[in-house]
Motif scaffolding. Structure first.
Motif: not given
Length: 540
Positions: A253, A311-312, A321, A328
């Motif tokens: 991520q 969702y970032s 996420k 997230a």
């Protein structure tokens, strides 16, 4: 912090409320998106996205501003919504394993069908259901999916496809609707007609693939966001992630995910495609509501709209996420019950993905299994609703790189995160955020002496969740050991060997990216490819 039995309160009120609405059992429609940020909706204050049908549903119903998914990743989150159980009790997630048929027998569609509902499922189911316990998460064949548990099935394999023709049970709609998002709406229209003819109350679950990657929005909506320049959040970019725990930055991520999908190189184009996919769902939602009206069943149909995780979108330099940060782990949640006099309001109560199962069963007046972790949200739909139906929400991350595995709790205005992984100079870390005042999570208060008392209170909430894990976890699929891994009072040397080989291997892959090995390999590959092209050109 008051010690209240929120679960008992919610369940007792939930028994009363459905009969207060109507004697006839309501139809229940569950609409589920994939990877929709809680900010990606006009009703949540986003002025750049276009979601008129979602916004109308929010105006008609009740919107929940603090809804979290207990495991913010699609497989585990979907399994939790179906069963009302935490991941360590249903057993399904990437790198862990499948859900057994015995566990799935307590899923809301199964229980509703056995109580007389006509049931249908379309879209991305998301997890395998097997006769016996297995560590495999493969569901690329229909024998791994509960096709026969529904009266009408249009679900797809694994992640499913945006091309309608590639989804076996949806292919009949491909000519008119080549993109699956609108094909699911067409299936829903047909399902509503069949359900009405059955003369039974119905439960329709439409689990869209959108806006999950790969970003392949419907070309029919190419002009919707044409010419718009999108504004990143204030905490966008790695410079706003320096205060995060070291462990949070050791998974894909932070390290490699954003490189692959271009959030930091081409934010505007990535966001346009993301919003366009969501717009497609919005159009489909409008069609589904129109079908309910046309068939004369809208007045007795409850609609629940949510997503499997957030969702970032580049917040803190993160993409994807899974992590317990707001972008997230939070997702939109709207519940519209046309029989409800308290519609049209917003609620700040804490709610969780596991609560939706309990809510669905309460709506249908079906007794919920005693071992579920969710509580019914029906009390929050009442005119004089309580402020809360649960005292806290638990967030867990058990996928990918070992250092990123974490447990967190949200209670009141605060979130507490514990990162247990240690290596070299990196020690176990705590994060404390006042999320009501600091939703961007820019100020970690764990070391702030002014918040020492609050930190201790949150540690107690956290420790109680660890004890629950130890008492109730499945004894397979790599779950029991996390009762030790997440225990703040166990020394690292007693935890280090408890991580699965999959988690360790994921970490090693991320270290390769950090050390430039993977990037180097790609450079060599591109170098060889260019050399071959040059040689071929010279020969010609």
């Amino acid at each position: 912090m008051k010690s209240l039995n929120f679960k008992a309160l919610a369940l007792s009120l939930a028994v009363i409320l459905p009969s207060a609405f109507a004697a006839e059992k309501p139809n229940i429609v569950v609409i589920f998106t994939d990877d929709q940020s809680y900010t990606a909706m006009g009703a949540m204050g986003n002025t750049e996205i276009k979601t008129p049908n979602m916004d109308q549903l929010a105006n008609d119903g009740v919107i929940f501003d603090r809804h979290y998914n207990n495991t913010p990743i699609c497989m585990a989150s979907r399994a939790s919504l179906m069963t009302g159980k935490y991941e360590y009790k249903h057993g399904a997630n990437f790198q862990h394993g499948s859900m057994t048929k015995e566990t799935f027998s307590g899923a809301y569609p199964v229980l509703l069908k056995s109580s007389g509902y006509y049931t249908g499922f379309a879209g991305k189911f998301g997890f395998p259901v097997t006769e016996i316990v297995t560590t495999s998460t493969n569901h690329n064949s229909y024998d791994k999916l509960p096709v026969n548990e529904f009266d009408d099935w249009a679900g797809g394999l694994s992640q499913t496809e945006y091309e309608t023709k590639k989804n076996k049970y949806l292919a009949q709609y491909a000519e008119e609707h080549p993109h699956s998002t609108q094909a699911y709406a067409a299936w829903a229209e047909d399902f509503i007609i069949k359900a009405k003819a059955s003369k039974k109350p119905f439960n329709m679950s439409v689990y869209f693939k959108a806006p999950h990657l790969p970003s392949k929005p419907d070309p029919a909506f190419d002009d919707v966001f044409k010419g718009i320049t999108f504004t990143p959040a204030e905490n966008f970019g790695k410079e706003h992630g320096e205060h995060l725990a070291d462990q949070a930055k050791l998974g894909r991520q932070y390290i490699s995910y954003y490189k692959k999908y271009g959030y930091f190189d081409n934010y505007n184009e990535v966001t346009r495609k993301y919003y366009q996919l969501i717009y497609g769902v919005d159009v489909a939602l409008g069609k589904i509501r129109a079908s309910l009206e046309e068939q004369g069943v809208a007045d007795n149909t409850v609609i629940i709209f949510t997503s499997d995780n957030g969702y970032s979108q580049g917040a803190h330099g993160l993409s994807g996420k899974t992590l317990p940060y707001e972008e997230a782990s939070r997702a939109p949640l709207i519940i519209f019950d046309p029989r409800n006099k308290a519609n049209g309001k917003r609620h700040s109560a804490l709610t969780a993905g596991v609560d939706l199962t309990a809510t669905i069963l309460a709506l249908a007046s079906v007794e919920a299994p005693k071992d579920i972790d969710g509580v019914s949200l029906l009390p929050l739909l009442a005119e004089n609703s309580p402020e809360q139906v649960r005292e806290s929400v638990t967030l867990m991350q058990l996928y990918g790189s070992a250092p990123t595995h974490t447990l967190a709790v949200v209670s009141g205005d605060f979130k507490y995160i514990f990162w247990p992984y240690e290596e070299g100079k990196m020690k176990a870390q705590e994060e404390l955020y006042h999320v009501s005042n600091d939703s961007l999570e820019m100020n970690n208060l764990a070391q702030n002496p002014e918040y020492k008392k609050q930190l201790e209170l949150m540690r107690k909430v956290y420790d109680a969740e660890v004890e629950k894990w130890q008492a109730e976890s499945l004894n397979y699929n790599n779950y029991p050991q996390y009762g030790t891994i997440f225990n703040r009072n166990v020394k690292w040397e007693d935890k280090t060997e408890l991580f699965s080989s999959a988690a360790k291997n994921s970490y090693q892959k991320e270290l390769q990216v950090i050390n430039g090995k993977s990037i180097g390999k790609n450079k060599d590959k591109n170098k060889n490819k260019n050399k071959k092209k040059k040689d071929k050109k010279n020969k010609s």
